[in-house]
Design a protein around this motif. Sequence first.
Motif, PDB file in Angstrom:
ATOM      1  N   ASP A   1       9.233  12.411  19.459  1.00  9.62           N
ATOM      2  CA  ASP A   1      10.299  13.324  19.876  1.00  9.62           C
ATOM      3  C   ASP A   1       9.898  14.240  21.017  1.00  9.62           C
ATOM      4  O   ASP A   1      10.740  14.660  21.805  1.00  9.62           O
ATOM      5  CB  ASP A   1      10.742  14.184  18.688  1.00  9.62           C
ATOM      6  N   LYS A   2       8.606  14.602  21.076  1.00  5.22           N
ATOM      7  CA  LYS A   2       8.157  15.555  22.095  1.00  5.22           C
ATOM      8  C   LYS A   2       6.772  15.171  22.603  1.00  5.22           C
ATOM      9  O   LYS A   2       5.847  14.979  21.826  1.00  5.22           O
ATOM     10  CB  LYS A   2       8.096  16.976  21.515  1.00  5.22           C
ATOM     11  N   ILE A   3       6.653  15.089  23.931  1.00  7.20           N
ATOM     12  CA  ILE A   3       5.367  14.877  24.577  1.00  7.20           C
ATOM     13  C   ILE A   3       5.175  16.012  25.574  1.00  7.20           C
ATOM     14  O   ILE A   3       5.825  16.048  26.620  1.00  7.20           O
ATOM     15  CB  ILE A   3       5.297  13.515  25.288  1.00  7.20           C
ATOM     16  N   ALA A   4       4.328  16.970  25.221  1.00  9.22           N
ATOM     17  CA  ALA A   4       4.052  18.121  26.101  1.00  9.22           C
ATOM     18  C   ALA A   4       2.685  17.889  26.728  1.00  9.22           C
ATOM     19  O   ALA A   4       1.653  18.035  26.076  1.00  9.22           O
ATOM     20  CB  ALA A   4       4.069  19.416  25.284  1.00  9.22           C
ATOM     21  N   CYS A   5       2.679  17.491  27.987  1.00  6.00           N
ATOM     22  CA  CYS A   5       1.420  17.107  28.629  1.00  6.00           C
ATOM     23  C   CYS A   5       1.102  18.016  29.821  1.00  6.00           C
ATOM     24  O   CYS A   5       1.989  18.622  30.422  1.00  6.00           O
ATOM     25  CB  CYS A   5       1.470  15.648  29.064  1.00  6.00           C
TER      26      CYS A   5
ATOM     27  N   VAL B   1       5.429  27.605  26.144  1.00  2.88           N
ATOM     28  CA  VAL B   1       5.306  27.412  24.695  1.00  2.88           C
ATOM     29  C   VAL B   1       6.124  26.187  24.281  1.00  2.88           C
ATOM     30  O   VAL B   1       7.244  25.992  24.770  1.00  2.88           O
ATOM     31  CB  VAL B   1       5.796  28.665  23.924  1.00  2.88           C
ATOM     32  N   VAL B   2       5.581  25.389  23.381  1.00  2.00           N
ATOM     33  CA  VAL B   2       6.321  24.269  22.809  1.00  2.00           C
ATOM     34  C   VAL B   2       6.203  24.355  21.291  1.00  2.00           C
ATOM     35  O   VAL B   2       5.141  24.686  20.763  1.00  2.00           O
ATOM     36  CB  VAL B   2       5.797  22.921  23.331  1.00  2.00           C
ATOM     37  N   VAL B   3       7.297  24.079  20.599  1.00  2.00           N
ATOM     38  CA  VAL B   3       7.322  24.161  19.137  1.00  2.00           C
ATOM     39  C   VAL B   3       7.605  22.776  18.568  1.00  2.00           C
ATOM     40  O   VAL B   3       8.555  22.098  18.986  1.00  2.00           O
ATOM     41  CB  VAL B   3       8.378  25.162  18.649  1.00  2.00           C
TER      42      VAL B   3
ATOM     43  N   GLY C   1       4.895  14.012  17.791  1.00  2.81           N
ATOM     44  CA  GLY C   1       4.667  14.428  19.166  1.00  2.81           C
ATOM     45  C   GLY C   1       3.214  14.720  19.472  1.00  2.81           C
ATOM     46  O   GLY C   1       2.319  14.511  18.662  1.00  2.81           O
ATOM     47  N   CYS C   2       2.978  15.206  20.696  1.00  2.00           N
ATOM     48  CA  CYS C   2       1.626  15.542  21.121  1.00  2.00           C
ATOM     49  C   CYS C   2       1.671  16.651  22.166  1.00  2.00           C
ATOM     50  O   CYS C   2       2.694  16.874  22.819  1.00  2.00           O
ATOM     51  CB  CYS C   2       0.907  14.318  21.683  1.00  2.00           C
ATOM     52  N   TYR C   3       0.533  17.327  22.290  1.00  2.00           N
ATOM     53  CA  TYR C   3       0.373  18.376  23.303  1.00  2.00           C
ATOM     54  C   TYR C   3      -1.024  18.257  23.912  1.00  2.00           C
ATOM     55  O   TYR C   3      -1.995  18.009  23.204  1.00  2.00           O
ATOM     56  CB  TYR C   3       0.508  19.775  22.693  1.00  2.00           C
TER      57      TYR C   3
END
Length: 357
Positions: free
Chosen positions: A300-304, A354-356, A270-272
């Motif tokens: 699985d996770k893209i926190a943009c 918050v992202v984990v 993933g990325c943030y």
Amino acid sequence: MKRRNFLKGLAAGSAGLAISSGVGTMTTSAYAKRKKEDFGEVKSVKVECVSETSWFDNATLGKDIKAAGGINTNQYDVAYNEENLGGYAALIEVEALDGTKTKYLMDSGWSNDWMDYVFAQSGVDKMLKNKEIDTMVISHDHIDHYFGIESTLKHQPDIKMYFPSTSMEKSFALLKGADFSKTPGCPKNAFPHTGELIVTKPDKLYKLQDGAAVVFFDAPATLQVRGENVMYFKVKDKGYVTVTGCCHPGILTLINYARRNFKDGKQMYGCYGGLHISPFENWDPKMDDIIAGVQQYDMDKIACNHCTGWIWAEKAVKAGLPIVKGTDKFRSYKKVGTLAKANTSNIYTGNGDVVVF
């Protein structure tokens, strides 16, 4: 005025503007020749959005930059409306395989007033005072990522810091205690940095701990800024995660860098952060290519947030990309930007979220 219209206006009035497309071609042949790095693994990575709000009124900032000569003007030569300034910062907590937790701070925002406020909201000010934050990573020395450095150093002037080698001469001087505040909205720092300073350069991986590293990319930005530090983490049994300020090199460049240069680099988790794909909020066919490209890596996770572009994030969701949606927490902050007020989809990981991984 919405951010998309503001940025379109800047683009129209700025001949020769250099903006990262997000496709990314900044990796050098030296990078491609690097042997496969194995810098270990971590159990998890938790990222808190301390602030992704660079400024609050787009028309005001656009007027400031235009009056100074346009987007290619040196950032220290622009007089900014001080009531309009925010900033970007992220708090990263890494849990090692043995359960030990280590905190890192990426960036220190712009306005000291705003950064003091958001640091208090997230408890970063107390963490710095108590030396709970191990290391600071300056992604790049842009106005909204670096001009608020005093808000960090007044609490912990001896914090260990990673700093881009391509930063402006004035940015290095600011770190030592310079004062440029005679120009409105430009920074001052009454607390010179006294800790270890690692000036990052291309073709080198800087290991923070097992499973965590910094890589410098020499990529162009605006207001005569260039170069960016990117944080990489390898989460056990999951894959690699990137944490960025603006991602000026391009998200596909960062993914492909990991694939070429890291052990098991094809495993991207993933990325943030800001992804700098459609900062002008206009659409271009290459942005469809970025969505298609990111889809190939099965993250699985893209926190943009920040400079990603609302239009890209919304289209990415429709295309099935795993965009991590934020909450309404940002609405409780003392200032909310124009675009954020209009947001009903929570497509961004916003202030306080918050992202984990």
